[in-house]
Structures are given as C-alpha cells and as structure tokens.
Design an enzyme around this catalytic site. Structure first.
Site, PDB file in Angstrom:
ATOM      1  N   ASP A  12       0.867  -1.178   0.000  1.00 53.10           N
ATOM      2  CA  ASP A  12       0.000   0.000   0.000  1.00 53.10           C
ATOM      3  C   ASP A  12       0.904   1.228   0.000  1.00 53.10           C
ATOM      4  O   ASP A  12       2.108   1.132   0.235  1.00 53.10           O
ATOM      5  CB  ASP A  12      -0.892  -0.001   1.258  1.00 53.10           C
ATOM      6  N   SER A  13       0.302   2.375  -0.232  1.00 55.90           N
ATOM      7  CA  SER A  13       1.065   3.618  -0.183  1.00 55.90           C
ATOM      8  C   SER A  13       1.518   3.957   1.236  1.00 55.90           C
ATOM      9  O   SER A  13       2.388   4.805   1.412  1.00 55.90           O
ATOM     10  CB  SER A  13       0.210   4.757  -0.736  1.00 55.90           C
ATOM     11  N   CYS A  75      -3.819  -1.098  -1.852  1.00 54.90           N
ATOM     12  CA  CYS A  75      -4.119   0.301  -2.146  1.00 54.90           C
ATOM     13  C   CYS A  75      -5.130   0.394  -3.291  1.00 54.90           C
ATOM     14  O   CYS A  75      -4.901  -0.171  -4.374  1.00 54.90           O
ATOM     15  CB  CYS A  75      -2.811   0.996  -2.545  1.00 54.90           C
ATOM     16  N   ASN A  76      -6.217   1.104  -3.055  1.00 51.73           N
ATOM     17  CA  ASN A  76      -7.229   1.252  -4.117  1.00 51.73           C
ATOM     18  C   ASN A  76      -6.669   1.989  -5.321  1.00 51.73           C
ATOM     19  O   ASN A  76      -6.931   1.624  -6.461  1.00 51.73           O
ATOM     20  CB  ASN A  76      -8.442   2.012  -3.591  1.00 51.73           C
ATOM     21  N   THR A  77      -5.902   3.051  -5.064  1.00 48.00           N
ATOM     22  CA  THR A  77      -5.375   3.856  -6.170  1.00 48.00           C
ATOM     23  C   THR A  77      -4.434   3.011  -7.030  1.00 48.00           C
ATOM     24  O   THR A  77      -4.521   3.020  -8.263  1.00 48.00           O
ATOM     25  CB  THR A  77      -4.629   5.094  -5.623  1.00 48.00           C
ATOM     26  N   GLU A 155      -5.317   9.528   9.007  1.00 56.03           N
ATOM     27  CA  GLU A 155      -3.885   9.584   9.355  1.00 56.03           C
ATOM     28  C   GLU A 155      -3.674  10.291  10.693  1.00 56.03           C
ATOM     29  O   GLU A 155      -2.776   9.950  11.453  1.00 56.03           O
ATOM     30  CB  GLU A 155      -3.108  10.351   8.279  1.00 56.03           C
ATOM     31  N   CYS A 189     -11.295   3.394  -0.640  1.00 61.14           N
ATOM     32  CA  CYS A 189      -9.976   3.864  -0.201  1.00 61.14           C
ATOM     33  C   CYS A 189      -9.647   3.172   1.115  1.00 61.14           C
ATOM     34  O   CYS A 189     -10.541   3.012   1.960  1.00 61.14           O
ATOM     35  CB  CYS A 189     -10.007   5.383  -0.011  1.00 61.14           C
ATOM     36  N   HIS A 191      -8.268   4.087   3.741  1.00 59.00           N
ATOM     37  CA  HIS A 191      -8.420   4.829   4.996  1.00 59.00           C
ATOM     38  C   HIS A 191      -9.872   4.967   5.452  1.00 59.00           C
ATOM     39  O   HIS A 191     -10.132   5.244   6.610  1.00 59.00           O
ATOM     40  CB  HIS A 191      -7.843   6.248   4.844  1.00 59.00           C
TER      41      HIS A 191
HETATM   42  N1  DGL Z   1      -4.004   3.833  -0.077  1.00 58.92           N
HETATM   43  C1  DGL Z   1      -4.685   4.862  -0.836  1.00 58.92           C
HETATM   44  C2  DGL Z   1      -5.931   4.259  -1.489  1.00 58.92           C
HETATM   45  O1  DGL Z   1      -6.499   3.296  -1.039  1.00 58.92           O
HETATM   46  C3  DGL Z   1      -5.069   6.027   0.040  1.00 58.92           C
HETATM   47  C4  DGL Z   1      -3.907   6.875   0.486  1.00 58.92           C
HETATM   48  C5  DGL Z   1      -3.142   7.496  -0.670  1.00 58.92           C
HETATM   49  O2  DGL Z   1      -3.667   8.392  -1.349  1.00 58.92           O
HETATM   50  O3  DGL Z   1      -2.017   7.054  -0.878  1.00 58.92           O
HETATM   51  O4  DGL Z   1      -6.345   4.767  -2.496  1.00 58.92           O
END
Ligand code: DGL
Length: 271
Positions: A12-13, A75-77, A155, A189, A191
């Site tokens: 993940d990010s 990570c969704n992105t 966060e 997402c 979070h």
């Molecule tokens: N992990 C990212 C997501 O699920 C959210 C945090 C980010 O923007 O890196 O899209």
C-alpha cells in the site's frame, strides 16, 4: 520450501492497507504475510497514473525478493491504475487488487443498481470502480466522487467527533442530494473504513456500506484454496516494512491494524 511455507505479499502507499492486512490475517490466520507501506511517497491518490504505476512496480520488485505465493495490492489507487502492469511484472504468482472484490460486493449489495463510490482523486479519475461495477451490472448507475480529506483525518486519528462528522456531511450530503436514489456506498480507499461511524452517521441506516477489505480477504483465501497452496496449520506471522518513518508507521498503523505495533517491528527499506 513447501508451498505452505511461502508468504503473501501486501503493499500500500502507507498505513491504510493495514485495514486490508487485518482482514487477511483474520481470514487466513496460518499464513505468513509481508506488508510494505510506501510511506516515503504517500499519498498515491493525488499523483498521476504514470507515477503510481512506477511506484507500484518498485514495491512489487521489493516484495518479489521474498518467497511469495500471492501478491495483494491493498491500495485502491494502485489497484485502479497499476494492476495490469504489476501482473505482467510478476506473472508467476496471482496478483489480487481491491477494486474487483469491492465492485463485486457492491453489485451483490445493491437492489436498485445505483451505487456511489468515494475514493481518492486518482481512483475516481481512472474510472476503475465504475468499469468494474458496470462489467457485472451493465444497467448500474455509478456516481463516484473524491473524498481526499478522509485520508488526512484517518492519518491524524480524527475518526470520530464533530470534525469527522462535518467532513462526512461535506462530501456525502451533496452526493446523496444530487444523485437521487442510492442504496449502496463503496468505501473505495484504504483509509475510509476508519471513519465508518462518521460516514454511517451522514448517510443514515438505510444505505449498504461496502468495505473492500473483507471481500478481498475472501478472494485471496479462495484463490489460495483453488491452487492448493493455502497454509492450513501453524501460527501465522506478519513482517512489516516501510520506506520512511518506521516509528510513525508503528504509531499510526496500530489504529489501522487494531493492535499495538512495536517501533522495532517495522523495518525501513529503500525502493
Ligand atoms: N491507499 C490509498 C488508497 O487506497 C489512500 C492513500 C493514498 O492516497 O495514498 O487509495
């Protein structure tokens, strides 16, 4: 090394994907996990698709140094823009992202076929949820909006109370007022599940809220079982890696993983 001794890689990010790791560890308690949070370069959600693909390939290369049996893009992105590139790079193991399981859960939950998605800018812009939902339900109406402040709130640990509630109303009131009848909301997402109570308060009790972490864990379990490589016995373990600020990762990540993380549990790596 036997198949059951191999690891499940998760990236993940940053700390957000620990919500997915938590669901995976609950679903697959005998597995060994290695989790990489790219904290040096978070957020991915505001970056271009090209940059996120590059970062995702670097994370993949770092995790490929471990004896992987499966790779989960938590990570969704990154799932939205980099899944094909990651699959091409690491063709020897199954790669599972969070978008398809989330879309599947949303389609199963929705009666009226009008589904809302809240996510990062990058996920909304790429259209991956919209496409994944329409592949399963071509008649579905999908309304996707970015809700980036939720990332910052989670966060900071501001997940409940008046600020979280005000932000939830800020994003969700116009969405539900303008879009007409919606019966399902996808938390697209990592979070956003942390703000589940504030989000529920804003949308009311009649809306199905879909969190892809749980559905993704089920997908991973079934994929491992189908291939006969699920670990069936033994104590599972989690190894945590971060690209920056391991102490912050431990402090903030504990909330996402729902257990304390000792600062020396997090290894600092460079990509
Ligand atoms: N992990 C990212 C997501 O699920 C959210 C945090 C980010 O923007 O890196 O899209």
């Amino acid at each position: 090394m036997g198949a059951s001794a191999r690891m499940i890689g998760v990236f993940d990010s940053g700390v957000g994907g620990l919500t997915v790791l938590r669901a995976l560890a609950a679903e697959l308690p005998a597995e060994q996990f290695v989790y990489l949070g790219d904290t040096a370069r978070l957020p991915y959600g505001t970056k271009s698709a090209e940059t996120v693909v590059r970062y995702a390939l670097q994370a993949t290369a770092a995790l490929a140094a471990f004896p992987l049996k499966c790779l989960v893009i938590a990570c969704n992105t990154a799932s939205a823009v980099a899944l094909p590139a990651v699959r091409a790079r690491i063709a020897s193991v199954p790669v599972i992202g969070v978008i398809e399981p989330g879309a599947e859960a949303a389609c199963a939950a929705s009666n009226c076929g009008h589904i809302a998605v809240i996510a990062t800018e990058g996920t909304v812009r790429g259209g991956a949820y919209q496409q994944a939902i329409r592949r399963r339900r071509p008649e579905a109406q999908v309304t996707a909006v970015p809700a980036p402040l939720f990332v910052a709130l989670a966060e900071e640990g501001v997940c409940e109370g008046p600020i979280a509630e005000a932000v939830a109303h800020h994003y969700l009131d116009p969405l539900f007022a303008a879009a007409g009848r919606i019966d399902t909301l996808v938390l697209g997402c990592t979070h956003f599940p942390m703000l589940g109570r504030a989000i529920r308060g804003a949308v009311g009790p009649g809306i199905d809220i879909v969190d892809s972490a749980q559905t993704t864990a089920g997908h991973v379990r079934r994929a491992l079982e189908r291939s006969g490589i699920a670990a069936s016995a033994g104590a599972g373990a989690v190894r945590l890696l971060a690209t920056d600020a391991p102490q912050r990762f431990a402090r903030i990540g504990a909330r996402f993983l729902a257990r304390p993380i000792a600062p020396d549990e997090v290894e600092l790596i460079d990509l």
